[in-house]
Design a protein around this motif. Sequence first.
Motif, PDB file in Angstrom:
ATOM      1  N   HIS A  43      68.635   8.677 -30.552  1.00 19.54           N
ATOM      2  CA  HIS A  43      68.634   8.793 -29.296  1.00 19.54           C
ATOM      3  C   HIS A  43      70.411   9.213 -28.737  1.00 19.54           C
ATOM      4  CE1 HIS A  43      70.063   4.606 -29.049  1.00 19.54           C
ATOM      5  NE2 HIS A  43      70.541   4.822 -27.849  1.00 19.54           N
ATOM      6  N   HIS A 103      72.877   7.739 -26.322  1.00 21.37           N
ATOM      7  CA  HIS A 103      73.487   6.689 -25.260  1.00 21.37           C
ATOM      8  C   HIS A 103      74.574   7.798 -24.662  1.00 21.37           C
ATOM      9  CE1 HIS A 103      74.396   2.976 -23.072  1.00 21.37           C
ATOM     10  NE2 HIS A 103      75.734   3.645 -23.211  1.00 21.37           N
ATOM     11  N   ARG A 119      68.961  -6.468 -19.706  1.00 21.59           N
ATOM     12  CA  ARG A 119      67.931  -6.394 -21.086  1.00 21.59           C
ATOM     13  C   ARG A 119      68.102  -8.037 -21.492  1.00 21.59           C
ATOM     14  NH1 ARG A 119      70.362  -1.188 -24.397  1.00 21.59           N
ATOM     15  NH2 ARG A 119      68.611   0.102 -23.789  1.00 21.59           N
ATOM     16  N   HIS A 127      72.234  -2.537 -19.013  1.00 17.74           N
ATOM     17  CA  HIS A 127      72.320  -1.439 -19.791  1.00 17.74           C
ATOM     18  C   HIS A 127      73.416  -0.692 -19.116  1.00 17.74           C
ATOM     19  CE1 HIS A 127      70.703   2.391 -21.752  1.00 17.74           C
ATOM     20  NE2 HIS A 127      71.347   1.859 -22.338  1.00 17.74           N
ATOM     21  N   ASP A 140      69.764   6.193 -21.892  1.00 22.28           N
ATOM     22  CA  ASP A 140      69.420   6.717 -23.294  1.00 22.28           C
ATOM     23  C   ASP A 140      68.629   8.037 -23.000  1.00 22.28           C
ATOM     24  OD1 ASP A 140      70.820   4.452 -24.231  1.00 22.28           O
ATOM     25  OD2 ASP A 140      69.102   3.256 -24.652  1.00 22.28           O
TER      26      ASP A 140
HETATM   27 ZN   LIG Z   1      71.976   2.736 -24.309  1.00 20.10          ZN
END
Ligand SMILES: [Zn+2]
Length: 297
Positions: free
Chosen positions: A269, A271, A181, A191, A195
């Motif tokens: 969401h 994670h 990212r 990451h 997600d």
């Molecule tokens: Zn995440």
Amino acid sequence: MHRAVASMTVFCTCALHPGIPAQAAQHAGHGGSDLLMAVPSTPTGGDPFLVRFTADTPSTFTVMFAGGCFPLFARNIETAPVYETYLASSVPARGGFTLAVRDERTGTTVARLRMRIRPRVPVVKHMSAVYVKTRKRRPANSEQNRMLTKALRTRSSERLWTGPFVLPLDSVIVSSFGVQRIVAGGLSYYHNGVDLRGGLGTPVRAPNDGVVVLVGRNFNAHGNCLVLDHGQGITSCYLHQIHVREGDRVSREDTIATVGNTGWSTGAHLHYGVYVQGKATDPIAWSRLTGDTADGE
Ligand SMILES: [Zn+2]
């Protein structure tokens, strides 16, 4: 769910495995009949792999990998002295590594194995302006990060999990593990979980048995965060709403949280991260484990 008994922490006693010639035999000592293997033999960077060592006689063994030293845990000791643990490389790792097993009672290295890490297919994502703004508004807090890192590095001696992990949410992945990212100004990171899409309040279930070792409330970066210890160096984390307390013992498929939107998140969401010896791994790889001798126990 019920309250857990305190678990014992296992510490590795060897600082290094010194004095091993680079050309040492793959298996040394114990009459040369020891067996050391990695499953899979060529894991991808950031994927977990099983280390299995079969000794001639029972002892206390540790394994060195990528500069770290980790305990090996006895399996099926009644029928054969087999020792195992899970390890993982970092996401960008590639090329050759050496596994070296040390007998802690004699202080000698008894097996070595050269292995190769397969490079992960690189994926780069430029983060949105909204995300960048959210990060700026909530600068990371070093004490909160330390608490989370400590929990993710929990190494308790009892193995609580069995077989493949179930997914904590029936959903689709909206951001994969290992994506690089790019935030802004050259800042980038990998990451360290997946997600999963979900509406606010959707129940999140435990992927395997474990004990709650951290409930973090409103952390700047991670928002509401939960860490489970599955034993023997395997931990998992969940952001962003929590339904359990520290010390709770949970079983596979218990509801432990709900989908939320806290910390640096810019939309509802889950994670979900799974760690091995403190190293982030691809959680999806834990849903398709093979070769584990504890499977089906
Ligand atoms: Zn995440």
